[in-house]
Structure formats: C-alpha cells, structure tokens
Write an enzyme that holds these catalytic residues in place. Structure first.
Site, PDB file in Angstrom:
ATOM      1  N   SER A   1       0.851  -1.196   0.000  1.00 28.11           N
ATOM      2  CA  SER A   1       0.000   0.000   0.000  1.00 28.11           C
ATOM      3  C   SER A   1       0.880   1.236   0.000  1.00 28.11           C
ATOM      4  CB  SER A   1      -0.883   0.010   1.242  1.00 28.11           C
ATOM      5  OG  SER A   1      -1.342   1.322   1.483  1.00 28.11           O
TER       6      SER A   1
ATOM      7  N   HIS B   1      -1.472  -1.378  -4.094  1.00 21.21           N
ATOM      8  CA  HIS B   1      -2.717  -1.035  -3.386  1.00 21.21           C
ATOM      9  C   HIS B   1      -2.799   0.485  -3.203  1.00 21.21           C
ATOM     10  CE1 HIS B   1      -6.055  -1.927  -0.632  1.00 21.21           C
ATOM     11  NE2 HIS B   1      -5.560  -1.016   0.186  1.00 21.21           N
TER      12      HIS B   1
ATOM     13  N   ASP C   1      -4.904   3.515  -1.542  1.00 24.92           N
ATOM     14  CA  ASP C   1      -5.884   3.878  -0.516  1.00 24.92           C
ATOM     15  C   ASP C   1      -6.453   5.250  -0.826  1.00 24.92           C
ATOM     16  OD1 ASP C   1      -5.912   1.639   1.314  1.00 24.92           O
ATOM     17  OD2 ASP C   1      -3.825   2.139   1.713  1.00 24.92           O
TER      18      ASP C   1
ATOM     19  N   MET D   1      -8.988   8.058   0.095  1.00 28.73           N
ATOM     20  CA  MET D   1      -9.716   8.491   1.303  1.00 28.73           C
ATOM     21  C   MET D   1     -10.264   9.899   1.072  1.00 28.73           C
ATOM     22  SD  MET D   1      -7.076   7.317   4.263  1.00 28.73           S
ATOM     23  CE  MET D   1      -6.277   5.707   4.268  1.00 28.73           C
TER      24      MET D   1
ATOM     25  N   HIS E   1      -8.762   0.935  -3.128  1.00 29.74           N
ATOM     26  CA  HIS E   1      -9.575   0.700  -1.930  1.00 29.74           C
ATOM     27  C   HIS E   1     -10.228   2.040  -1.596  1.00 29.74           C
ATOM     28  CE1 HIS E   1      -9.393  -0.174   2.707  1.00 29.74           C
ATOM     29  NE2 HIS E   1     -10.631  -0.084   2.261  1.00 29.74           N
TER      30      HIS E   1
ATOM     31  N   MET F   1     -12.131   4.390   0.471  1.00 30.96           N
ATOM     32  CA  MET F   1     -12.617   4.731   1.815  1.00 30.96           C
ATOM     33  C   MET F   1     -13.295   6.088   1.702  1.00 30.96           C
ATOM     34  SD  MET F   1      -9.302   3.255   3.765  1.00 30.96           S
ATOM     35  CE  MET F   1      -8.430   3.256   2.215  1.00 30.96           C
TER      36      MET F   1
ATOM     37  N   MET G   1     -10.819  -5.716   6.488  1.00 30.03           N
ATOM     38  CA  MET G   1      -9.966  -4.765   7.209  1.00 30.03           C
ATOM     39  C   MET G   1      -9.544  -5.371   8.545  1.00 30.03           C
ATOM     40  SD  MET G   1      -9.580  -2.148   5.279  1.00 30.03           S
ATOM     41  CE  MET G   1      -8.583  -1.305   6.505  1.00 30.03           C
TER      42      MET G   1
ATOM     43  N   ASP H   1      -6.228  -6.466   4.982  1.00 31.03           N
ATOM     44  CA  ASP H   1      -5.630  -5.133   4.892  1.00 31.03           C
ATOM     45  C   ASP H   1      -5.576  -4.474   6.267  1.00 31.03           C
ATOM     46  OD1 ASP H   1      -4.730  -2.675   4.035  1.00 31.03           O
ATOM     47  OD2 ASP H   1      -6.618  -2.071   3.087  1.00 31.03           O
TER      48      ASP H   1
END
Ligand code: DX5
Ligand code: ZN
Length: 218
Positions: free
Chosen positions: A8, A33, A35, A37, A66, A68, A137, A170
């Site tokens: 990540s 990966h 992230d 957000m 991913h 979020m 998660m 993760d």
C-alpha cells in the site's frame, strides 16, 4: 495457493512515488494497493483518479483501489479511465451495493467489497456473489501503521465459508500475522508500513510471503 502481496503506497514516500512503486515491483510485489480516502468516511484525505492515471504509467502491476469514501459511485468511471484493475467499496458506505458492484464490473474492473473490523460478515451473505474479492480490514481504516486486530481472522474464515471468493486482508499485516491470515484463507495480503517502512523492500516482501506459505502448510 500462492499468496499475493500488495504493498500500500499510503506508507511510501509520496514525494518519490514512481521510484517507490518501481522498487516494490522489482522486489516481487504482485499488485499496487491505492488507498483513496475522502476525509469523511475516514478522517484522512489522500488522492483520486488524476494521480492514479499518472501511476498507471509508472508500473506494469495491476492497480488495486480501496475506496474509503462515503460516495464511491462518481469515482468508478474516472478510476476505470485511469487504468485501475480492481476496486473495493465499503459495505458500510454503499446503500445500493449491488448497483455499485455492477457498475464497477460494467466499467471493466474487478469489483470487491471492503468490510470494517466491527462489521459482521453476515452482512455479505447475499452480496458476496456479486464481488470477485472481499477486502477484510484488520485495522479501522484511515491510517497506516496501526496494530493488527486479531478478530479479523475469524472474519476471513467466515467470508471464505460464504463462497468461492478471494479474500484480501488489509491493515497491520506483517510476518508475525501473515501465517495466520493465510491459514484462515486470505489469498492477498496488503501491507503498507511492513513493506515501505522497511529499508529493504525485497526482504520485507519475502518475509511476508515466507510467513504466509509456512502458515498455509502448518
Ligand atoms: C488503512 C489502509 C491500509 C493501510 C495499511 O486505512 O486501508 O491499506 O495502508 O497500512 P499498514 O499495513 O501500515 O497497516
Ligand atoms: Zn487499504
């Protein structure tokens, strides 16, 4: 089953992102990966599709996003256009999960469902059939470098029982828990600080992979 390792970039040196990604690619990573957000679903804020488009040119590895975010739907088209291979959306964020997963698939990407540590895997009983993978998660999402929540192991096992779906883990993944995660049925291990926080990324990835393989055999 060979476990896939997805570093990540949350824990990478963002000022040298292309070099950091090239380094983990050379070091044996299977996926990158990402992230994403929004500062609402989680307290942190990262980046969006424009950066993903630049990263697409920096690696041959599949990009694993991913999300979020409280409202993932508007990101699906731009992420597909940016060259994303896989997109996980949170079950806690999606009111119309079937529609969102279908739109990810229709856009040519592989859909996944992410689930927080406090959420019961029962919520995925029906939806799991519409996803290619479930991202379990093992920390509360939002930050890298948090401690692994061991109850996630039971969630991994429960999801594996639901059907023929790939499980990714993760959060807080390290050689110390990679074996237990692989034994529970996780096929993909996402690791931020355990890879980018280590001076030797090749050794870090190899250590996670070795621990996972030993765990599977145990
Ligand atoms: C947490 C992210 C994770 C994070 C993992 O919100 O979803 O992908 O980058 O970082 P570590 O491995 O440091 O827990
Ligand atoms: Zn993540």
């Amino acid at each position: 089953m060979t476990v896939k390792i997805a570093p990540s970039i949350l824990s990478a040196d963002m000022a040298r992102l292309a070099e950091e990604i090239a380094e983990v690619e050379r070091a044996g990573a299977d996926m990158i990966h990402l992230d994403i957000m929004d500062g609402h679903f989680v307290p942190n804020l990262t980046f969006g599709p424009p950066l993903v488009r630049w990263l697409r040119g920096a690696t041959r590895l599949p990009l694993d996003a991913h999300l979020m975010v409280t409202d993932p739907d508007p990101l699906v088209g731009p992420l597909a256009a940016a060259g994303t291979a896989r997109v996980a959306v949170h079950v806690e964020a999606c009111v119309h999960l079937h529609r969102t997963l279908a739109s990810i698939r229709d856009a040519g990407m592989s859909p996944g469902i992410a689930i927080n540590p406090a959420t019961s895997p029962c919520l995925l009983d029906t939806a799991v059939q519409w996803a290619d993978f479930v991202l379990v998660m093992s920390v509360d999402p939002g930050f890298g470098g948090q401690a692994f929540i061991p109850e996630a192991l039971a969630t991994v096992r429960r999801i594996r029982e639901l059907g023929d779906v790939e499980v990714a883990a993760d959060g807080g993944v390290a050689p110390s828990n990679a074996g237990a995660l692989a034994r529970a049925g996780a096929a993909t291990l996402i690791a931020g600080s355990a890879v980018f926080g280590a001076p030797d990324r090749r050794a870090a990835i190899a250590a996670i992979r070795r621990a996972a393989e030993e765990g599977e055999r145990a």
